[in-house]
Scaffold this active site. Structure first.
Site, PDB file in Angstrom:
ATOM      1  N   LYS A 232      -5.209   0.989  11.404  1.00 31.60           N
ATOM      2  CA  LYS A 232      -4.539   0.975  10.098  1.00 31.60           C
ATOM      3  C   LYS A 232      -3.286   0.122  10.138  1.00 31.60           C
ATOM      4  O   LYS A 232      -3.028  -0.690   9.232  1.00 31.60           O
ATOM      5  CB  LYS A 232      -4.216   2.414   9.696  1.00 31.60           C
ATOM      6  CG  LYS A 232      -3.482   2.575   8.374  1.00 31.60           C
ATOM      7  CD  LYS A 232      -1.969   2.648   8.529  1.00 31.60           C
ATOM      8  CE  LYS A 232      -1.527   3.895   9.272  1.00 31.60           C
ATOM      9  NZ  LYS A 232      -0.032   3.990   9.314  1.00 31.60           N
TER      10      LYS A 232
ATOM     11  N   LYS B  33       8.521  -2.330  11.938  1.00 36.92           N
ATOM     12  CA  LYS B  33       7.520  -1.455  12.567  1.00 36.92           C
ATOM     13  C   LYS B  33       6.184  -2.177  12.709  1.00 36.92           C
ATOM     14  O   LYS B  33       5.488  -2.032  13.726  1.00 36.92           O
ATOM     15  CB  LYS B  33       7.339  -0.179  11.740  1.00 36.92           C
ATOM     16  CG  LYS B  33       6.270   0.767  12.290  1.00 36.92           C
ATOM     17  CD  LYS B  33       6.561   1.218  13.721  1.00 36.92           C
ATOM     18  CE  LYS B  33       5.418   2.042  14.315  1.00 36.92           C
ATOM     19  NZ  LYS B  33       5.288   3.370  13.710  1.00 36.92           N
TER      20      LYS B  33
END
EC number: 1.1.1.60
Length: 295
Positions: A240, A172
Site C-alpha cells: 500500500k 514517510k
C-alpha cells in the site's frame, strides 16, 4: 501539560501508542472500528469510548492511527465523524500512513470547522511503538507542531517538523521507498551468499560492520537467518505504501526506477499470498527467482 486525547484506531501500532500516552499522564479515550481492542489501554489507565463522538467531544487532541486513506476519511467525515463532533480549536493529528493529498484535503476541510490538523506519520514499527521510540515526521503549522510536542514526546524519540500540510506524509513515503529497496538488496545478498557457499551469519555480521551496514540489515538479520517472517510490518501494508510512492511520484514528475521495481516485487509477494508476512519475506521472492523453493 497533560491533554485529553481522543485516540481513534487501537490496532497493532495504535494500541501501544495509546498506552504510552496514558502512561505519560494524558487522559486517553480510545475507540476502534472493531471490538475487543481496548484491553491494554484500560489496563494503562485509559478509557474506552463507545463511539467517535464520545472519544472526541471533550478532546484537546484527536489522534488517528489507521491503515489507509479510506479509513481516515471514513472516521473524519460525515455526521458521525471527527469533524462533526470535535470541539472548535481542537488539534487533529493523523499518524496513519496515507497519501499526501488526503492529508492536505483533511486539513482544508477541518479548517472550515475551526479545527487544526497535523499529518504525523511514524517509522519504527510495532517495536518502536511499544518502546515509545518512534520517528515522527510532521506536516502542518509550526505553532501547532510546538503545541503537540508533549504528545509526540510520549510516543517517539526523533520528532521533526518537515513543512506544511502533507509534507510529513511525503517524507514517510520516502522512508518506505528506502526501506523497500534496502530490504530487497539485503534479500538478494542473502541468496548470493548462500549459493556461493558462504556461512551466512558470519557474512552478515561483517557486512553489518562496514559501509553496507544498515538498520534494515541489523533489524532483519534474524528474519533472514531463520526465515522467520512473523510480521513487525506486513508486506500488504508496505505494498500500500509503495502505491503512495508511485502515485505521488507520478503527480510531481519524479522518475524512480528502483522504487518501481521494488513496488512490483512487493506486489508480486502479495499476489503469491504473502500479504500478512513480514516485509523481510521479500527473500522468498528472490529464492523463487533463483531456482529453489521459498522457505
Amino acid at each position: 501539560m497533560s491533554k485529553t486525547i481522543g485516540f481513534i484506531g487501537l490496532g497493532t501500532m495504535g494500541s501501544p501508542m495509546a498506552v504510552n500516552l496514558a502512561k505519560a499522564g494524558h487522559t486517553v479515550h480510545g475507540w476502534n472500528r472493531s471490538d475487543g481492542r481496548s484491553g491494554p489501554l484500560l489496563a494503562a489507565g485509559g478509557r474506552a469510548a463507545a463511539s467517535i463522538r464520545e472519544a472526541v467531544r471533550e478532546a484537546d487532541v484527536v489522534i488517528t492511527m489507521l491503515p489507509d486513506s479510506p479509513q481516515v476519511e471514513e472516521v473524519s467525515y460525515g455526521p458521525d465523524g471527527i469533524l462533526a463532533h470535535a470541539r472548535r480549536g481542537a488539534l487533529v493529528i493523523d499518524m496513519s500512513t496515507i497519501a499526501p493529498r488526503t492529508s492536505t484535503e483533511l486539513a482544508r476541510k477541518a479548517a472550515e470547522q475551526g479545527i487544526r490538523v497535523l499529518d504525523a506519520p511514524v517509522a519504527g514499527g510495532e517495536a518502536g511503538a511499544i518502546d515509545g521510540v518512534l520517528s515522527i515526521m510532521v506536516g502542518g503549522e509550526a505553532a501547532d507542531f510546538e503545541e503537540a510536542k508533549p504528545v509526540f514526546e510520549a510516543l517517539g524519540r526523533t520528532i521533526v517538523h518537515c513543512g506544511p500540510h502533507g509534507i510529513g506524509q511525503t517524507v514517510k513515503a520516502a522512508n518506505q521507498l528506502i526501506l523497500a529497496v534496502n530490504i530487497q538488496a539485503c534479500a538478494e545478498a542473502v541468496v548470493f551468499l548462500e549459493k556461493s557457499g558462504v556461512k551466512l551469519e558470519a557474512a552478515l555480521d561483517v557486512l553489518g560492520g562496514g559501509l553496507a551496514g544498515s538498520h534494515v540489515l541489523t533489524r532483519k538479520k534474524n528474519n533472514f537467518l531463520r526465515r522467520d517472517y512473523t510480521p513487525s510490518f506486513t508486506m500488504g501494508l508496505h505494498s500500500k505504501d509503495m502505491g503512495i510512492v508511485s502515485d505521488t511520484a507520478r503527480a510531481i514528475g519524479a522518475v524512480l526506477p528502483l522504487a518501481s521495481i521494488a513496488a512490483q516485487l512487493i506486489g508480486s509477494a502479495v499476489a503469491r499470498g504473502d500479504a500478512d508476512l513480514d516485509h523481510s519475506a521479500l527473500l522468498r521472492g528472490v529464492e523463487l527467482l533463483s531456482g529453489y523453493d521459498a522457505q
